[in-house]
Design a protein around this motif. Structure first.
Motif, PDB file in Angstrom:
ATOM      1  N   ALA A  86       0.839  -1.202   0.000  1.00 14.01           N
ATOM      2  CA  ALA A  86       0.000   0.000   0.000  1.00 14.01           C
ATOM      3  C   ALA A  86       0.872   1.249   0.000  1.00 14.01           C
ATOM      4  CB  ALA A  86      -0.923   0.003   1.213  1.00 14.01           C
ATOM      5  N   LYS A 100       1.030   4.049  -2.921  1.00 18.19           N
ATOM      6  CA  LYS A 100       0.757   5.457  -2.606  1.00 18.19           C
ATOM      7  C   LYS A 100       1.894   6.345  -3.111  1.00 18.19           C
ATOM      8  CE  LYS A 100      -1.137   8.867  -0.113  1.00 18.19           C
ATOM      9  NZ  LYS A 100      -1.950   9.774  -0.893  1.00 18.19           N
ATOM     10  N   THR A 125      -4.234  -7.508  -2.182  1.00 17.69           N
ATOM     11  CA  THR A 125      -5.083  -6.563  -2.897  1.00 17.69           C
ATOM     12  C   THR A 125      -4.795  -5.121  -2.484  1.00 17.69           C
ATOM     13  OG1 THR A 125      -6.703  -6.996  -1.180  1.00 17.69           O
ATOM     14  CG2 THR A 125      -7.023  -8.125  -3.274  1.00 17.69           C
ATOM     15  N   ALA A 126      -3.800  -4.908  -1.608  1.00 13.30           N
ATOM     16  CA  ALA A 126      -3.533  -3.554  -1.111  1.00 13.30           C
ATOM     17  C   ALA A 126      -3.247  -2.545  -2.226  1.00 13.30           C
ATOM     18  CB  ALA A 126      -2.398  -3.578  -0.090  1.00 13.30           C
ATOM     19  N   THR A 186      -6.732  -1.552  -3.627  1.00 14.04           N
ATOM     20  CA  THR A 186      -7.563  -0.701  -2.770  1.00 14.04           C
ATOM     21  C   THR A 186      -6.933   0.666  -2.566  1.00 14.04           C
ATOM     22  OG1 THR A 186      -6.593  -1.838  -0.863  1.00 14.04           O
ATOM     23  CG2 THR A 186      -8.760  -2.567  -1.571  1.00 14.04           C
ATOM     24  N   THR A 187      -5.589   0.724  -2.576  1.00 15.20           N
ATOM     25  CA  THR A 187      -4.924   2.029  -2.462  1.00 15.20           C
ATOM     26  C   THR A 187      -5.207   2.869  -3.704  1.00 15.20           C
ATOM     27  OG1 THR A 187      -3.173   0.995  -1.171  1.00 15.20           O
ATOM     28  CG2 THR A 187      -2.709   3.169  -2.060  1.00 15.20           C
ATOM     29  N   GLU A 199      -7.846   2.614  -5.549  1.00 10.39           N
ATOM     30  CA  GLU A 199      -9.254   3.025  -5.471  1.00 10.39           C
ATOM     31  C   GLU A 199      -9.417   4.233  -4.558  1.00 10.39           C
ATOM     32  OE1 GLU A 199     -12.071   0.372  -3.474  1.00 10.39           O
ATOM     33  OE2 GLU A 199     -13.346   0.549  -5.247  1.00 10.39           O
ATOM     34  N   GLU A 200      -8.757   4.192  -3.402  1.00  9.98           N
ATOM     35  CA  GLU A 200      -8.893   5.287  -2.435  1.00  9.98           C
ATOM     36  C   GLU A 200      -8.368   6.595  -3.007  1.00  9.98           C
ATOM     37  OE1 GLU A 200      -7.635   4.343   1.668  1.00  9.98           O
ATOM     38  OE2 GLU A 200      -6.830   6.382   1.661  1.00  9.98           O
ATOM     39  N   MET A 239      -9.434  -9.070  -9.056  1.00  9.66           N
ATOM     40  CA  MET A 239      -9.450  -8.181  -7.903  1.00  9.66           C
ATOM     41  C   MET A 239     -10.598  -7.178  -7.945  1.00  9.66           C
ATOM     42  SD  MET A 239      -5.394  -7.649  -7.235  1.00  9.66           S
ATOM     43  CE  MET A 239      -4.406  -9.025  -6.617  1.00  9.66           C
ATOM     44  N   PRO A 295     -13.796  -7.569  -7.150  1.00  7.91           N
ATOM     45  CA  PRO A 295     -14.615  -7.522  -5.928  1.00  7.91           C
ATOM     46  C   PRO A 295     -13.969  -6.712  -4.811  1.00  7.91           C
ATOM     47  CG  PRO A 295     -14.470  -9.770  -6.753  1.00  7.91           C
ATOM     48  CD  PRO A 295     -13.510  -8.946  -7.559  1.00  7.91           C
ATOM     49  N   ALA A 296     -12.632  -6.666  -4.750  1.00  7.97           N
ATOM     50  CA  ALA A 296     -11.962  -5.924  -3.681  1.00  7.97           C
ATOM     51  C   ALA A 296     -11.924  -4.429  -3.970  1.00  7.97           C
ATOM     52  CB  ALA A 296     -10.545  -6.447  -3.484  1.00  7.97           C
ATOM     53  N   ALA A 297     -11.824  -4.054  -5.238  1.00  5.90           N
ATOM     54  CA  ALA A 297     -11.742  -2.635  -5.596  1.00  5.90           C
ATOM     55  C   ALA A 297     -12.539  -2.394  -6.877  1.00  5.90           C
ATOM     56  CB  ALA A 297     -10.288  -2.216  -5.772  1.00  5.90           C
ATOM     57  N   PRO A 298     -13.884  -2.391  -6.772  1.00  4.44           N
ATOM     58  CA  PRO A 298     -14.712  -2.317  -7.986  1.00  4.44           C
ATOM     59  C   PRO A 298     -14.524  -1.028  -8.790  1.00  4.44           C
ATOM     60  CG  PRO A 298     -16.061  -2.185  -5.987  1.00  4.44           C
ATOM     61  CD  PRO A 298     -14.677  -2.545  -5.553  1.00  4.44           C
TER      62      PRO A 298
END
Lengths: 330, 393
Positions: free
Chosen positions: B225, B229, B246-247, B250-251, B253-254, B266, B268-271
């Protein structure tokens, strides 16, 4: 240049926050005279409990036909992770305070237990969900950086101070409250007396067992919240196998680095976090990444050397820490 | 004192007797397989075959081991094996524990053993030399060909082909023309993967560049992550990865950017971030190897299949966020790869790297020629950084 510096500082704060929470929990525990090496275990328990708390809340509400709220979901994660960490610490407290088991061994066992607890339930809920355990975008948004009107738009300063998720401010608040508690409140002074010299505190009419129980259990809860940071912020509410591994021990190192002071903890958590992520922002040609990875630990050793050379009582580990108190045993 | 010693000795004696008691039937059971084997030579039948697996992690990693275990299940279903014919050893570290796990599998009567992590190779080689009746298959390794052992095999899939196609989705999506890559280790397996990904992106977007940063770990979500970033802060707006968690997704996505995954879908983890993933279908090899053993044939020393055989493939494209025309561009490139019109590492192509001893090496492939990645050996060998890729270290 200024952009890199702000980006580095922001990343340092984010990297330091879970460690700060873990360290704060451990400082509270050690101030009472209990050396709980199970920080990693309690963080694991908090990590999975917080995630499952949020996940179950969302599932239950969606099943009932309601729209889940991000704020409540975050609150559920906070409370459940605190309870899970506190439960881990309660096992430790019962074994060491009531049964007077060896503190080091009990702490290590709690680490192993908590790691298994976290990964077991992570896998269990993963299988039940048929893939990833993951929270919805509402909860993800609740753990995203907050945008404060006006404040966040101040150049540089706004980015440095008003661009974090709520847990960063929460961790700083816990540190401030703890500082006030140790310095200004009667209970805090009593607690420090218990940690320094339980026999003297006992003679003064302070219940050693009660103080140790409460401090250890609440400290464990704070560690649990630190673990929840890993599962809710670092991996954004997706369970990743072994996501806390190693970071609980860093929190223990941070306690030493902070010389058992919550306020200094805030500062050194940022330094520690900064040292961890420095190589991603500042590149020194020819310096291998492994050297960067060593720096936080070298810094901890340096602090240990300096404090032991200075022999300052104020910056030392509480004198009674690591020893079980038994009134008849004198 | 004497009493204590006596008590200890008695307790030990009791334990040993018990262990011996438990051990007898097990060792007898273990003996039957080699006897049967020597009697009939190829007496391994569908009914008696036992297949062992040694994994560095378990299915809950939702990545490499999860994906490989799907292959195991496919093999079981395809051949119709019973559950007790498959023995999995999960969470085995890449150390002496691997030798112990292999020995346990041999003792339990496994006829063929798959070891799926790179660091297992030395232990697999030793076990293969000591147990000529058992077949050993090691994923991602390179030593089988030179070992001279007929029961030691390497296998992998040419995942660089899938990564090249996934790179197309990234190249079309990027707005800053800057991709970021969260890479595990500076090994050929990783370098080959990110170079293919970059070349795929470049094939549809000539202006694209890529920053690569290492995590120095296969699975550490926190560092993944943080690296993601840092790449986003550098201006990268599509993040891809050769790491397990999946970090990075999701990073991304954020931070409102996009991501291309590996090993597992991946989305489902970060649609809102995950575009597509490059995957390996291990079932093809595992089924083929077990079937070959049943038929009495020889398992190839080096096995590597790719896109043409379905051994590597792409997870479904996230059409809601992918750039227009992505699917068509991928299908077009896939057809060209399959027909041989386009090669992933096709010339003109230059690159620089370092060899095992740290000495600089370079490569210069002229137009019309191409680098024969994973054609002679199953392990990836491309270890060069091409112009346009920057390794941040």
């Amino acid at each position: 240049m200024i952009d890199t510096a702000t980006a580095l500082l922001m990343a340092a704060v984010l990297a330091g926050t879970p460690l700060l929470l873990g360290a704060l929990g451990e400082i509270l525990t050690e101030k009472s005279g209990n050396l709980n090496l199970g920080v990693e275990g309690m963080m694991f328990m908090g990590a999975i409990a917080g995630l499952i708390g949020s996940y179950s809340y969302e599932q239950a509400l969606t099943a009932a036909g309601f729209e889940p709220s991000g704020a409540i979901s975050a609150l559920v994660a906070l409370i459940v992770s605190f309870l899970a960490g506190a439960f881990g610490a309660l096992i430790y407290a019962f074994l060491t305070i009531t049964l007077r088991a060896n503190q080091n061994v009990t702490g290590l066992i709690l680490t192993i237990f908590g790691t298994g607890f976290g990964n077991f339930f992570g896998e269990y809920f993963g299988l039940k969900a048929g893939g990833y355990v993951t929270v919805s975008s509402v909860t993800k948004a609740a753990f995203s950086p907050i945008h404060f009107p006006l404040l966040s738009d101040i150049p540089v300063l706004g980015k440095l101070l008003f661009q974090y998720n709520w847990m960063v401010y929460f961790a700083v608040a816990v540190a401030l409250v703890m500082f006030w508690f140790f310095r200004k409140s009667r209970f805090g002074l009593n607690l420090r007396a218990v940690g320094e010299d339980p026999a003297a505190a006992d003679a003064a009419g302070i219940s050693v067992a009660r103080y140790r129980y409460l401090a250890t259990v609440i400290g464990g809860g704070i560690c649990g919240i630190g673990g929840m940071y890993m599962s809710m912020v670092t991996t954004s509410g997706v369970w990743v196998h072994g996501c806390v591994t190693g970071y609980g021990w860093l929190a223990v190192a941070l306690v030493i680095f902070a010389t058992w002071s919550p306020l200094r903890g805030v500062l050194v958590a940022v330094i520690f976090g900064g040292l961890m992520i420095m190589r991603m922002y500042i590149t020194i040609p020819g310096l291998p990444a492994q050297i960067y990875d060593m720096v936080p630990y070298l810094a901890t050793i340096l602090v240990l050397i300096i404090t032991s050379v200075r022999q300052s009582k104020e910056h030392a580990m509480p004198a009674g820490c690591g020893l079980n108190y038994f009134r008849e045993d004198r | 004192m004497k009493k204590k010693v006596l008590a200890l000795v008695l307790a030990l004696a009791l334990m040993l007797t018990m262990l011996a008691g438990c051990g007898t039937p097990a060792s007898q059971e273990g003996n039957t397989t080699p006897e049967g084997g020597t009697d009939a030579g190829t007496a391994i039948t569908l009914d008696t075959i036992k297949v062992g697996f040694v994994h560095v992690s378990d299915q809950s990693d939702m990545g490499y081991t999860y994906n490989h275990d799907i292959g195991t299940q496919e093999m079981q279903a395809a051949l119709g094996l019973r559950d007790d014919q498959i023995i999995n050893k999960f969470n085995i570290p890449e150390g002496a524990e691997c030798a112990a796990a292999l020995q346990e599998l041999i003792d339990q009567g496994c006829n063929i053993i798959f070891a799926t992590s790179f660091g297992f190779e030395d232990y697999v080689k030793e076990a293969a030399a000591a147990n000529p009746d058992v077949q050993f298959c090691h994923a991602t390794g390179y030593q089988a060909a030179g070992s001279g052992l007929s029961n030691f095999h390497n296998y992998f899939a040419s995942v660089y082909e899938a990564r090249y196609l996934a790179g197309i989705a990234a190249g079309l999506k990027t707005e800053t023309n800057r991709l970021g890559y969260v890479a595990a280790f500076p090994f050929a397996e990783v370098i080959s993967g990110y170079t293919a990904f970059y070349l795929g992106a470049k094939s549809v977007n000539p202006d694209v560049t890529m920053d690569v940063m290492y995590t120095n770990s296969w699975n550490d979500p926190t560092v993944e992550a943080q690296v993601a970033k840092a790449l986003i802060e550098r201006g990268c707006d599509v993040i891809s990865q050769h790491s397990d968690s999946t970090a990075p997704a999701t990073t991304a996505e954020e931070n409102g950017v996009w991501q291309v995954g590996y090993n597992n879908d991946m989305i489902p983890a970060a649609p809102d971030a995950s575009l597509i993933s490059a995957r390996i279908n291990w079932g093809i090899y595992v089924t083929e190897a077990v079937q070959t053993l049943l038929d009495g044939g020889q398992i190839p020393v080096d096995w590597c299949k790719g896109l043409a055989d379905g051994a590597v493939y792409l997870s479904p494209l996230n059409a809601a966020i992918a750039a227009d025309g992505t699917q068509a561009a991928i299908s077009d490139a896939e057809a060209k790869l399959l027909s041989g019109e386009v090669h992933v590492f096709g010339g003109p192509l230059t690159g620089n790297g370092v060899d095992f001893d740290g000495n600089p090496i370079s490569i210069d492939i002229p137009a019309g020629d191409y680098y024969h990645e994973q054609e002679e050996a199953s392990a990836p060998s491309w270890g060069y950084v091409v112009p346009g890729c920057t390794v941040i270290e």
